[in-house]
Design a protein around this motif. Sequence first.
Motif, short mmCIF file in Angstrom:
data_model
loop_
_atom_site.label_atom_id
_atom_site.label_comp_id
_atom_site.label_asym_id
_atom_site.label_seq_id
_atom_site.Cartn_x
_atom_site.Cartn_y
_atom_site.Cartn_z
N VAL A 107 41.35 44.03 56.85
CA VAL A 107 40.05 43.48 57.27
C VAL A 107 39.64 42.35 56.31
O VAL A 107 39.16 41.30 56.75
CB VAL A 107 38.98 44.59 57.33
N ALA A 108 39.84 42.56 55.01
CA ALA A 108 39.49 41.53 54.03
C ALA A 108 40.30 40.26 54.26
O ALA A 108 39.76 39.15 54.17
CB ALA A 108 39.71 42.06 52.61
N LEU A 109 41.57 40.40 54.57
CA LEU A 109 42.39 39.22 54.84
C LEU A 109 41.96 38.54 56.13
O LEU A 109 41.96 37.31 56.22
CB LEU A 109 43.87 39.62 54.94
N THR A 110 41.58 39.32 57.12
CA THR A 110 41.17 38.75 58.40
C THR A 110 39.91 37.90 58.26
O THR A 110 39.81 36.82 58.85
CB THR A 110 40.92 39.88 59.43
N PHE A 111 38.95 38.37 57.49
CA PHE A 111 37.67 37.68 57.35
C PHE A 111 37.56 36.88 56.05
O PHE A 111 36.46 36.58 55.59
CB PHE A 111 36.52 38.67 57.46
N ASN A 112 38.70 36.54 55.45
CA ASN A 112 38.75 35.76 54.22
C ASN A 112 37.95 36.40 53.09
O ASN A 112 37.37 35.70 52.26
CB ASN A 112 38.28 34.32 54.45
N GLY A 113 37.92 37.69 53.05
CA GLY A 113 37.24 38.40 51.96
C GLY A 113 37.93 38.17 50.63
O GLY A 113 37.30 38.22 49.58
N THR A 114 39.22 37.89 50.69
CA THR A 114 39.95 37.65 49.45
C THR A 114 39.47 36.38 48.77
O THR A 114 39.49 36.28 47.55
CB THR A 114 41.46 37.56 49.72
N ASP A 115 39.02 35.40 49.56
CA ASP A 115 38.49 34.16 48.97
C ASP A 115 37.22 34.45 48.17
O ASP A 115 37.02 33.92 47.08
CB ASP A 115 38.19 33.13 50.06
N ALA A 116 36.36 35.29 48.72
CA ALA A 116 35.12 35.64 48.01
C ALA A 116 35.44 36.40 46.72
O ALA A 116 34.80 36.15 45.68
CB ALA A 116 34.22 36.48 48.91
N ILE A 117 36.41 37.27 46.78
CA ILE A 117 36.81 38.01 45.57
C ILE A 117 37.36 37.04 44.54
O ILE A 117 37.06 37.14 43.35
CB ILE A 117 37.84 39.10 45.92
N GLN A 118 38.17 36.10 45.00
CA GLN A 118 38.76 35.13 44.09
C GLN A 118 37.69 34.27 43.41
O GLN A 118 37.81 33.94 42.24
CB GLN A 118 39.72 34.24 44.88
N ARG A 119 36.65 33.94 44.13
CA ARG A 119 35.56 33.15 43.54
C ARG A 119 34.71 34.01 42.61
O ARG A 119 34.15 33.50 41.64
CB ARG A 119 34.70 32.53 44.64
N ALA A 120 34.59 35.29 42.90
CA ALA A 120 33.73 36.16 42.09
C ALA A 120 34.40 36.57 40.78
O ALA A 120 33.73 36.74 39.76
CB ALA A 120 33.36 37.41 42.88
N VAL A 121 35.71 36.71 40.78
CA VAL A 121 36.42 37.12 39.57
C VAL A 121 36.66 35.88 38.73
O VAL A 121 37.20 34.89 39.21
CB VAL A 121 37.77 37.79 39.94
N PRO A 122 36.26 35.93 37.47
CA PRO A 122 36.42 34.74 36.63
C PRO A 122 37.89 34.42 36.38
O PRO A 122 38.74 35.30 36.38
CB PRO A 122 35.70 35.11 35.34
N ASP A 123 38.14 33.16 36.18
CA ASP A 123 39.48 32.69 35.90
C ASP A 123 39.91 33.21 34.53
O ASP A 123 39.23 32.99 33.53
CB ASP A 123 39.48 31.16 35.92
N TYR A 124 41.03 33.90 34.48
CA TYR A 124 41.45 34.49 33.22
C TYR A 124 41.96 33.45 32.22
O TYR A 124 42.12 33.74 31.05
CB TYR A 124 42.50 35.58 33.44
N THR A 125 42.21 32.23 32.67
CA THR A 125 42.65 31.19 31.75
C THR A 125 41.53 30.21 31.41
O THR A 125 41.76 29.22 30.72
CB THR A 125 43.83 30.40 32.34
N ALA A 126 40.31 30.48 31.88
CA ALA A 126 39.21 29.53 31.68
C ALA A 126 38.93 29.29 30.20
O ALA A 126 38.74 28.15 29.78
CB ALA A 126 37.95 30.03 32.39
N ARG A 127 38.90 30.35 29.40
CA ARG A 127 38.60 30.17 27.98
C ARG A 127 39.67 29.34 27.28
O ARG A 127 39.38 28.51 26.44
CB ARG A 127 38.42 31.51 27.28
N LEU A 128 40.93 29.57 27.64
CA LEU A 128 42.01 28.78 27.05
C LEU A 128 41.88 27.32 27.44
O LEU A 128 42.01 26.43 26.60
CB LEU A 128 43.37 29.34 27.50
N ASN A 129 41.59 27.06 28.70
CA ASN A 129 41.42 25.68 29.16
C ASN A 129 40.25 25.01 28.46
O ASN A 129 40.33 23.84 28.08
CB ASN A 129 41.23 25.63 30.68
#
Length: 136
Positions: A69-91
């Motif tokens: 269901v999450a894949l069907t309604f692009n729920g994974t995109d929302a999760i991806q935006r909500a979870v911080p980038d794990y390399t952000a501090r290094l960048n």
Amino acid sequence: MLAAITVAGATHRIGAQTVALALAFAVGTAPLLFFALAGRGVADRVRAFRERQRSVRFAAGLVVIGLAVALTFNGTDAIQRAVPDYTARLNQALDRAGAISGLSPQQSAALQACAGAETDDLLDCGKAPAVTGVQQ
């Protein structure tokens, strides 16, 4: 390898090479059969699993349905935006240090100034500078 065996059998050219290929495949997959049988034996012996097997299967089914269901309604995109980038501090640390490899300090500063402009449009920062010193 299985595809090669299938093609050889479909072309009706079964010779020594095809038999050797099939035997090599059988030898390579034998450990998988061992692990499958051993895993089933362990699962049968673990009483805690046997007692909760139905609920574990039900929960696993719910997880699979939820992911579908999450894949069907692009729920994974929302999760991806909500979870911080794990390399952000290094960048960010590399940006603060100006450590864009292979660029002069002036080129690095120019790129950072262009990228720092806040806009929703695609930025044109000019021609990309030549990158040097990264051949290793």
